[in-house]
Design an enzyme around this catalytic site. Structure first.
Site, PDB file in Angstrom:
ATOM      1  N   ASP A 226      37.427 -23.958 -24.779  1.00 55.71           N
ATOM      2  CA  ASP A 226      37.740 -25.310 -24.296  1.00 55.71           C
ATOM      3  C   ASP A 226      36.753 -26.319 -24.882  1.00 55.71           C
ATOM      4  O   ASP A 226      35.786 -26.713 -24.218  1.00 55.71           O
ATOM      5  CB  ASP A 226      37.674 -25.363 -22.767  1.00 55.71           C
TER       6      ASP A 226
ATOM      7  N   GLU B 294      58.425  -1.680 -24.315  1.00 55.97           N
ATOM      8  CA  GLU B 294      58.341  -2.292 -22.988  1.00 55.97           C
ATOM      9  C   GLU B 294      57.931  -3.748 -23.047  1.00 55.97           C
ATOM     10  O   GLU B 294      57.998  -4.454 -22.034  1.00 55.97           O
ATOM     11  CB  GLU B 294      57.374  -1.501 -22.100  1.00 55.97           C
TER      12      GLU B 294
ATOM     13  N   CYS C 292      52.690   3.202 -29.234  1.00 53.33           N
ATOM     14  CA  CYS C 292      51.464   2.638 -29.785  1.00 53.33           C
ATOM     15  C   CYS C 292      50.421   3.737 -30.003  1.00 53.33           C
ATOM     16  O   CYS C 292      50.537   4.547 -30.908  1.00 53.33           O
ATOM     17  CB  CYS C 292      50.947   1.500 -28.912  1.00 53.33           C
TER      18      CYS C 292
ATOM     19  N   ASP D 123      49.391 -22.625 -15.768  1.00 54.44           N
ATOM     20  CA  ASP D 123      48.113 -22.849 -15.085  1.00 54.44           C
ATOM     21  C   ASP D 123      48.354 -22.681 -13.591  1.00 54.44           C
ATOM     22  O   ASP D 123      49.092 -23.461 -12.973  1.00 54.44           O
ATOM     23  CB  ASP D 123      47.588 -24.255 -15.372  1.00 54.44           C
TER      24      ASP D 123
ATOM     25  N   HIS E   3      55.700  -1.834 -29.145  1.00 53.52           N
ATOM     26  CA  HIS E   3      55.811  -1.655 -27.693  1.00 53.52           C
ATOM     27  C   HIS E   3      57.230  -1.996 -27.235  1.00 53.52           C
ATOM     28  O   HIS E   3      57.545  -3.172 -27.047  1.00 53.52           O
ATOM     29  CB  HIS E   3      54.809  -2.553 -26.973  1.00 53.52           C
TER      30      HIS E   3
END
Length: 604
Positions: A457, A238, A130, A288, A236
């Protein structure tokens, strides 16, 4: 080792009549079927000590995942901590993460830049990732006036956000312009993961450096380079799953065999296997995470943000915390099943500082050991003062701790709403107050916009009026409000949906983009846990108002819900949780449905 024997045999078979650099005092010429010479070369190499990788970690972004990917391939690592170690390195991997200016500033401050230039001038083994590729060039639009390493003539430029969503985030393909051992273990069609706003133009990059190119919304750019022993990639590895691990394997084995520069050859136009690539739509799985009543970290799922079961009297929200599994094991399952990204959302961290939240940091550290797709973490990303010590911590310090634990992106929730409110207040008063820098600006300046996700939200506010002086009002395409209202606007909330603010989701998204955010995670309280599909009116309103990518969230219950939101709105990714936790729908099932409907997806 058998691994070394396999790769060396392959290179010898493929590149006969070339010199093979062995550990012997002189090069051995491999001609025809000289089995004895081949066996001697492999035996000599197999008895040697395994390559040790020198990791150039200048202190920005998630380097833990690169470290884990190298370790997963069986190689040892030395961390470069002084300029002198650069000259002594066998092989350097530079996982640049963040902004161009910050990277070059730190390289110069630590006196790494000049030794690294000397190392590269000697054509010694190097893999940049990157920003580790971009800094090879002379300069960048990201930080005008800052000089790069100057190994590759050319200038890094920014994607045109008038034509495409910027940053370029997600899984895309590669068009090969050279043969290289980097891609020995991967298929030409395998996607890799990108996250960047700036790119190396094909037209101005020297052709003898271009290894692969990629296309994004019609814009071609250089996605990897190689010349001799120096290689680098914009994507990337990884974070590209098994494909990325195999790319690292190909590079490291080629360095061991001395075959990295010997094996690269340019392809003729008729040999190039494809002429275009496509960014696929991403499936993000959210976990969550919060403590249950026994104090254990568990994955839970809310019903309109209520994560508690009904009690013994069937009173909703009065029972124990809904427990759907352990965070690390669930995340590992989703990685195996083909999730394109995984998000850990710490839904209780607003009650304490992240630096005190060791269990959540440990979850990230453990997950990143075996999960090689992007990890986002949210909850508590803000400046705060510790109650017990009185010590103040900046949002940048908090984010940095998450990055060091294994996060690739941080998600900012309540603090983003406050920042948007302040942005408009300052704009209306013509204030140029720079004393109170928002957490968004602070983190994106240091790590880049792609590292900052804004989690919004909102909740519907129904109205009979088709417009509002401030809020973005949209017509309801399906049904009406509880009193027959044909319109609504989306009011933002903070503190996990418990407090409403007088600002709409569209205005928050626009302000946060201006402040430096790179992506929007767009939830909807009304649809959360309902399994009726995403709120398309909300997704359209926000994705049309910003140029950064939008992730649809809240409401998925069937594969068709993903396909529909991709076909009918401008979102680039869709997030789900409960339906995957409960195994009602598999990730692979969702992606196959998308592909059948003509929506691009990545099959693992």
């Amino acid at each position: 080792s058998s691994c070394k024997q396999a790769v060396c045999t392959s290179y010898i078979d493929r590149y006969k009549h070339t010199y093979f650099k062995s550990a012997q005092p002189q090069n051995t010429i491999i001609r025809n079927n000289d089995v004895h010479t081949i066996q001697t070369t492999i035996a000599t190499m197999s008895s040697n000590k395994k390559l040790t990788v020198s990791l150039l970690d200048y202190g920005a972004g998630n380097v833990r995942s690169v470290r884990n990917a190298i370790l997963a391939n069986g190689y040892e690592i030395i961390d470069i901590s002084s300029p002198e170690q650069i000259a002594e390195a066998e092989c350097i991997i530079f996982p640049g993460v963040g902004s161009y200016g910050t990277a070059m500033k730190i390289l110069n401050e630590k006196q790494y830049a000049e030794p690294l230039k000397a190392y590269l001038a000697q054509n010694r083994p190097y893999l940049g990732i990157c920003l580790g590729m971009q800094t090879l060039f002379e300069s960048s639009d990201e930080t005008p006036g800052t000089s790069g390493l100057g190994v590759i003539p050319g200038h890094i430029t920014k994607f045109d956000d008038a034509k495409m969503a910027v940053p370029h985030i997600g899984w895309n393909g590669r068009i090969a312009h050279q043969n290289s051992p980097l891609f020995r273990y991967v298929n030409a069609s395998d996607c890799v993961y990108f996250v960047h706003s700036f790119y190396a133009p094909v037209e101005t990059t020297p052709q003898d450096w271009i290894l692969t190119t990629t296309q994004y919304e019609g814009q071609s750019f250089v996605s990897s380079v190689q010349k001799g022993n120096i290689a680098a990639c914009q994507f990337h590895p990884e974070k590209s799953g098994q494909t990325g691990l195999n790319i690292l394997k190909g590079f490291l084995e080629a360095v061991e065999c001395g075959a990295l520069e010997k094996s690269s050859s340019f392809l003729k136009n008729e040999e190039i296997s494809q002429d275009e690539t496509q960014l696929v739509k991403r499936i993000v799985v959210a976990l969550d995470v919060r403590s249950n009543d026994a104090g254990d970290l568990v994955v839970t799922k809310g019903d309109q943000y209520d994560v508690r079961e009904a009690d013994e009297n069937n009173v909703k929200g009065r029972g124990g915390v809904r427990n759907l599994g352990k965070p690390v094991s669930l995340a590992a399952r989703y990685y195996t099943e083909g999730a394109d990204e995984i998000a850990f959302l710490n839904i209780t961290s607003f009650r304490q500082g992240v630096l005190d939240d060791m269990p959540m940091l440990q979850v990230l550290e453990e997950a990143s050991k075996n999960i090689f797709v992007p990890l986002t973490v949210g909850g508590g990303i803000r400046s705060y003062t510790c109650d017990s010590t009185g010590e103040a911590y900046s949002a940048l310090t908090v984010a940095s701790r998450y990055f060091r634990a294994g996060a690739d992106k941080v998600s900012i929730g309540s603090d983003a709403v406050y920042a948007a409110e302040a942005y408009y207040q300052n704009s209306n008063s013509n204030s140029n107050n720079t004393n109170n820098i928002s957490s968004i600006e602070e983190i994106s300046t240091h790590y880049g916009a792609q590292a900052v996700v804004i989690s919004i939200d909102p909740q519907r506010v129904y109205t009979n009026e088709p417009s509002h002086p401030v809020h973005k009002v949209v017509p309801l395409s399906k049904g009406k409000g509880p009193n027959g209202e044909p319109y609504c606007w989306y009011q933002c909330t903070v503190k996990g949906g418990r407090e409403k603010r007088d600002i709409c989701a569209v205005r928050v998204a626009v302000a946060c983009e201006k402040l430096g955010a790179g992506e929007i995670m767009l939830n909807c309280i009304d649809m959360d846990g309902q399994c009726q599909g995403y709120d398309h009116e909300l997704m359209k309103a926000v994705s049309e108002a910003v140029t950064i990518p939008v992730i649809a969230s809240s409401g998925a219950g069937k594969p068709v819900h993903f396909t529909d939101v991709f076909r009918e709105t401008g979102v680039q990714a869709a997030l789900a949780a409960g339906m995957f936790h409960r195994k009602e729908v598999e990730i692979d099932e969702v992606k196959k449905h998308m592909l059948e409907a003509g929506v691009p997806a990545r099959l693992s």
